[in-house]
Write a protein that holds these residues in place. Structure first.
Motif, mmCIF file in Angstrom:
data_model
loop_
_atom_site.group_PDB
_atom_site.id
_atom_site.type_symbol
_atom_site.label_atom_id
_atom_site.label_comp_id
_atom_site.label_asym_id
_atom_site.label_seq_id
_atom_site.Cartn_x
_atom_site.Cartn_y
_atom_site.Cartn_z
ATOM 1 N N VAL A 135 -11.596 6.397 -9.871
ATOM 2 C CA VAL A 135 -11.963 6.341 -8.355
ATOM 3 C C VAL A 135 -13.499 6.702 -8.417
ATOM 4 O O VAL A 135 -14.048 7.267 -9.219
ATOM 5 C CB VAL A 135 -11.005 6.973 -7.610
ATOM 6 N N ARG A 178 -6.587 0.757 7.766
ATOM 7 C CA ARG A 178 -7.284 1.933 7.239
ATOM 8 C C ARG A 178 -8.595 1.648 6.605
ATOM 9 O O ARG A 178 -9.336 2.720 7.252
ATOM 10 C CB ARG A 178 -6.116 2.395 6.292
ATOM 11 N N ARG A 238 -13.695 -0.275 -3.181
ATOM 12 C CA ARG A 238 -13.263 0.916 -2.700
ATOM 13 C C ARG A 238 -14.361 2.094 -2.274
ATOM 14 O O ARG A 238 -14.370 2.606 -1.330
ATOM 15 C CB ARG A 238 -12.168 1.466 -3.414
ATOM 16 N N ASN A 239 -15.346 1.886 -3.197
ATOM 17 C CA ASN A 239 -16.515 2.964 -2.888
ATOM 18 C C ASN A 239 -17.355 2.459 -1.968
ATOM 19 O O ASN A 239 -17.686 3.332 -1.063
ATOM 20 C CB ASN A 239 -17.465 2.920 -4.265
ATOM 21 N N ALA A 263 -11.896 13.448 -1.400
ATOM 22 C CA ALA A 263 -10.622 13.449 -0.386
ATOM 23 C C ALA A 263 -9.285 13.798 -1.110
ATOM 24 O O ALA A 263 -8.573 14.466 -0.768
ATOM 25 C CB ALA A 263 -10.450 12.148 0.241
ATOM 26 N N ARG A 313 -12.959 -3.884 -8.291
ATOM 27 C CA ARG A 313 -11.936 -3.058 -7.647
ATOM 28 C C ARG A 313 -12.606 -1.573 -7.219
ATOM 29 O O ARG A 313 -12.465 -1.288 -5.976
ATOM 30 C CB ARG A 313 -10.656 -2.853 -8.412
ATOM 31 N N ILE A 314 -13.192 -0.780 -8.079
ATOM 32 C CA ILE A 314 -13.839 0.235 -7.674
ATOM 33 C C ILE A 314 -14.928 0.347 -6.675
ATOM 34 O O ILE A 314 -15.194 1.126 -5.970
ATOM 35 C CB ILE A 314 -14.322 1.293 -8.970
ATOM 36 N N TYR A 329 0.912 -1.116 -0.132
ATOM 37 C CA TYR A 329 0.101 -0.057 -0.110
ATOM 38 C C TYR A 329 0.925 1.216 -0.084
ATOM 39 O O TYR A 329 1.897 1.347 0.849
ATOM 40 C CB TYR A 329 -0.892 -0.181 1.223
ATOM 41 N N VAL A 330 0.670 2.207 -0.779
ATOM 42 C CA VAL A 330 1.428 3.387 -0.988
ATOM 43 C C VAL A 330 0.420 4.706 -0.859
ATOM 44 O O VAL A 330 -0.754 4.587 -1.362
ATOM 45 C CB VAL A 330 2.370 3.718 -2.180
ATOM 46 N N ASP A 331 1.135 5.741 -0.423
ATOM 47 C CA ASP A 331 0.226 7.254 -0.529
ATOM 48 C C ASP A 331 1.051 7.605 -1.357
ATOM 49 O O ASP A 331 2.280 7.824 -1.446
ATOM 50 C CB ASP A 331 0.075 7.815 0.873
ATOM 51 N N THR A 363 -16.418 10.025 -3.560
ATOM 52 C CA THR A 363 -16.107 10.351 -2.363
ATOM 53 C C THR A 363 -14.641 10.221 -2.236
ATOM 54 O O THR A 363 -13.811 11.146 -1.595
ATOM 55 C CB THR A 363 -16.640 9.402 -1.287
ATOM 56 N N ASP A 364 -13.915 9.352 -2.919
ATOM 57 C CA ASP A 364 -12.172 9.251 -3.000
ATOM 58 C C ASP A 364 -11.910 10.502 -3.739
ATOM 59 O O ASP A 364 -10.764 11.231 -3.061
ATOM 60 C CB ASP A 364 -11.839 8.044 -3.929
ATOM 61 N N LEU A 393 -15.714 7.550 4.234
ATOM 62 C CA LEU A 393 -14.803 8.363 4.424
ATOM 63 C C LEU A 393 -15.052 9.782 4.628
ATOM 64 O O LEU A 393 -14.083 10.499 5.162
ATOM 65 C CB LEU A 393 -14.335 8.450 2.757
ATOM 66 N N ALA A 412 -9.518 17.405 -1.419
ATOM 67 C CA ALA A 412 -8.974 17.952 0.202
ATOM 68 C C ALA A 412 -7.630 17.728 0.384
ATOM 69 O O ALA A 412 -7.017 18.870 0.982
ATOM 70 C CB ALA A 412 -9.964 17.221 1.062
ATOM 71 N N SER A 413 -6.923 16.848 -0.140
ATOM 72 C CA SER A 413 -5.472 16.588 0.357
ATOM 73 C C SER A 413 -4.415 16.593 -0.890
ATOM 74 O O SER A 413 -3.034 16.446 -0.539
ATOM 75 C CB SER A 413 -5.436 15.277 1.040
ATOM 76 N N GLU A 437 -20.644 5.802 -7.650
ATOM 77 C CA GLU A 437 -20.798 5.379 -6.086
ATOM 78 C C GLU A 437 -22.181 5.335 -5.701
ATOM 79 O O GLU A 437 -22.573 4.918 -4.614
ATOM 80 C CB GLU A 437 -20.179 6.603 -5.614
ATOM 81 N N ASN A 459 -15.673 3.495 1.018
ATOM 82 C CA ASN A 459 -15.840 4.854 1.290
ATOM 83 C C ASN A 459 -17.135 5.722 1.818
ATOM 84 O O ASN A 459 -17.564 6.539 2.509
ATOM 85 C CB ASN A 459 -15.620 5.756 0.100
ATOM 86 N N THR A 486 -3.738 10.253 -2.392
ATOM 87 C CA THR A 486 -4.724 9.254 -2.175
ATOM 88 C C THR A 486 -3.809 7.962 -1.772
ATOM 89 O O THR A 486 -2.410 8.011 -2.107
ATOM 90 C CB THR A 486 -5.788 8.871 -3.007
ATOM 91 N N TRP A 487 -4.288 6.764 -1.676
ATOM 92 C CA TRP A 487 -3.561 5.824 -1.336
ATOM 93 C C TRP A 487 -3.904 4.588 -2.390
ATOM 94 O O TRP A 487 -5.093 4.788 -2.955
ATOM 95 C CB TRP A 487 -3.914 4.947 -0.001
ATOM 96 N N TRP A 495 -12.859 11.819 7.502
ATOM 97 C CA TRP A 495 -12.248 12.860 7.455
ATOM 98 C C TRP A 495 -12.461 13.925 8.252
ATOM 99 O O TRP A 495 -11.736 14.824 8.948
ATOM 100 C CB TRP A 495 -12.641 13.590 5.911
#
Lengths: 406, 157
Positions: free
Chosen positions: A129, B139, B92-93, A136, B88-89, A17-19, A132-133, B149, A139-140, B67, B96, A143-144, B153
């Motif tokens: 993605v 996480r 993750r959704n 974020a 995958r998506i 896992y990477v950010d 909601t991803d 999420l 906002a930042s 989503e 979230n 992501t990861w 946050w």
């Protein structure tokens, strides 16, 4: 053993896992509305340089109802307030507009749309993605990711006859199956790659998600350098090294024939020669898979001076595509042949407007998905290349493009 | 964190167009999505989702990144989704938006079976049989525990 291109860009080995900070992040009118809602609920300011994000309207363009218009208005206002790069209705499909000089090799690119894997054609890590991803990320700025295992796909020799990049993409989907590459990267190499122009590579990467892949990627080479040079970018080519792949697939491009994906699965294909004669009610040329200039050009070469026999909807993928096709006379050729031209965008691909199917309607589409009811309740979708679409439009039933090239 | 509910068993390759059709996406009203969830698969299904755990075949959630799909399931009262393999998506959704997703195969499970999930412990019980699974990453579990999420946050600020 070297790292795969995806591992190099993400800076980790498969399974880690990477950010990562994000170089490009874009949304469209469909997902952007939810992104904005989630972002507002987070209650934070934009934490990313606005030049790295973009809002591009494509899904229902121009708006089809008052409600759609209101939703679009809200996000449009936000983009303008925040000086976020914005492409309004008519600008084109987000993936195509981003591919017109906005994605560079080695970048980390996220789009709030599953077909964001298209951008891997430039040697970028590009993936889809959710909304909601994306909020974020607004906002930042980061992501990861779980660094994916890579499936190597070696493309050898070159296409012949009427076979096109779409036939490669469908053949790969059939070979891997709809879940065969789930959580994986697809890395394309081989001596056949130089025979594929950038638009072909975009088409092939676009359909990576149809195998469940997280991303699909080509190494940026001289063809990529020349293409990006048109947009004022000077890039250094990426050199493939001996990588460790989870599995390796070899495709001889001269074995690829025009194929059709049968309803309702992308991975169930048949040579077009075994489907000829199936009557269709509509042909769709366009979408983020096959709405590019070269697609319109190949289609127009077959229908020019003739008449299409069924409702044939042509949706240029972007304003730039529409402009070039207009200047070159392709658009007038298509109109004279009886085609309907729709404003650049996604068009009827997702069953929202501009060609929704009725119960029992059969469509041959150059899109990437033929899920049940996707283009309208009770409709049936076959997927094929622009050449097959052109032959089909001329005959009113699924037709072999080889016959029309002859 | 423990969750429990009644199993609703579905097949493989349920795409997000089938979860919530594109024609219902022109709104931000979540109740609309909940009302029409799985409509093209089985119009009667939405009435059975409150307090349910979906037990799907492979490749659940393939297709569009929308989503609204996991949101529709959550809004309709789905407690969790179990599948041997998620797209995958969607996976993750779901995290979230605070909808637990469990990668596990429970072939003996039948419609209506009572399922108990231990998300952190990595086990579940279906009709009296215990199965184990690999828990979500720390996480992802933290995001689920926060309710999604956005609240995750907000709590970080």
């Amino acid at each position: 053993m070297s790292r795969t291109l995806t591992e190099q860009i993400l800076g980790g080995t498969a399974g880690e896992y990477v950010d990562r900070s994000v170089d490009r992040a874009y949304v469209h009118d469909g997902t952007g509305v939810l992104t904005l809602q989630a972002f507002k609920e987070m209650g934070v300011p934009l934490g990313i340089d606005v030049s790295r994000i973009a809002v591009l309207y494509d899904h229902i363009c121009p708006a089809n109802t008052g409600l759609t218009a209101d939703l679009q208005k809200e996000l449009r206002s936000f983009a303008k307030e925040q000086s976020i790069p914005f492409s309004d209705c008519g600008g084109g499909i987000c993936h195509q507009v981003m591919s017109e000089g906005c994605i560079l090799p080695g970048e980390v690119v996220v789009g709030a749309d599953s077909h964001s894997c298209t951008g891997g054609a430039f040697g970028a890590f590009a993936t889809g993605v959710g909304a909601t991803d994306m909020a974020a990320i607004w906002a930042s700025g980061e992501t990861w990711f779980r660094v994916p295992e890579t499936i190597g796909i070696s493309l050898n020799r070159s296409l012949r006859g009427a076979a096109e990049a779409k036939d490669i993409a469908l053949s790969v989907a059939a070979r891997l199956g709809m879940e065969g590459a789930t959580y994986c990267a697809l890395e394309y190499t081989g001596d056949g790659v130089p025979s594929l122009d950038m638009e072909s590579r975009l088409c092939i990467c676009n359909m990576g998600i149809e195998t469940g892949a997280k991303n699909a990627i080509f190494y940026a080479d001289d063809i990529c350098r020349t293409y990006l040079g048109q947009f004022g970018h000077r890039i250094a080519p990426q050199i493939p090294e001996d990588c460790g792949y989870r599995e390796e697939i070899v495709l001889d491009l001269d074995d690829i024939v025009p194929v059709v994906a049968l309803p309702h699965r992308v991975d169930t294909i048949s040579p077009v020669t075994e489907c000829t004669g199936i009557e269709v009610d509509q042909v769709l040329l366009g979408t983020c898979t096959n709405g590019r200039y070269s697609d319109l050009l190949r289609f127009s070469r077959l229908v020019r001076g003739k008449r299409v026999r069924v409702r044939t909807i042509v949706v240029p993928a972007s304003k730039a595509v529409l402009l070039q096709a207009s200047r070159d006379g392709i658009i007038s050729d298509l109109i004279e042949a009886g085609c309907i031209i729709v404003s650049p965008g996604c068009g009827p691909c997702l069953g929202m407007h501009s060609g929704v199917l009725g119960d029992g309607d059969v469509c041959l589409s150059t899109a990437n998905r033929n899920f049940k009811n996707r283009m309208g309740v009770g409709g049936t979708i076959y997927l094929a290349s622009p050449a097959t679409a052109a032959a089909t439009a001329l005959e009113g039933c699924i037709a072999d493009p080889e016959v029309h090239y002859a | 964190m423990m969750r429990e509910g009644k199993a609703v068993c579905l097949g493989s390759d349920i795409d997000t167009d089938l979860v919530i059709a594109g024609r219902y996406l022109r709104t931000k009203d979540r109740s609309v999505w909940a009302t029409h969830v799985f409509e093209d698969l089985d119009p009667a299904l939405s009435n059975r989702l409150k307090g349910s755990i979906i037990v799907a075949g492979r490749n659940f959630g393939c297709g569009s990144s929308r989503e609204q799909a996991p949101v529709a399931l959550k809004e309709a009262g789905v407690v969790a989704v179990i599948s041997p393999l998620f797209a995958r998506i969607f996976f993750r959704n779901a995290i979230n938006v605070g909808l637990p997703v469990i990668e596990a195969e429970i072939p003996a499970c039948r419609d209506g079976d009572h399922i108990v999930l231990n998300l952190d412990g990595g086990w579940l019980e279906a009709a009296g049989t215990r199965y184990t699974f690999t828990p979500l990453s720390p996480r992802m579990l933290a995001i689920i525990h926060a309710g999604g999420l956005v609240p995750y946050w907000r709590a970080k600020q």
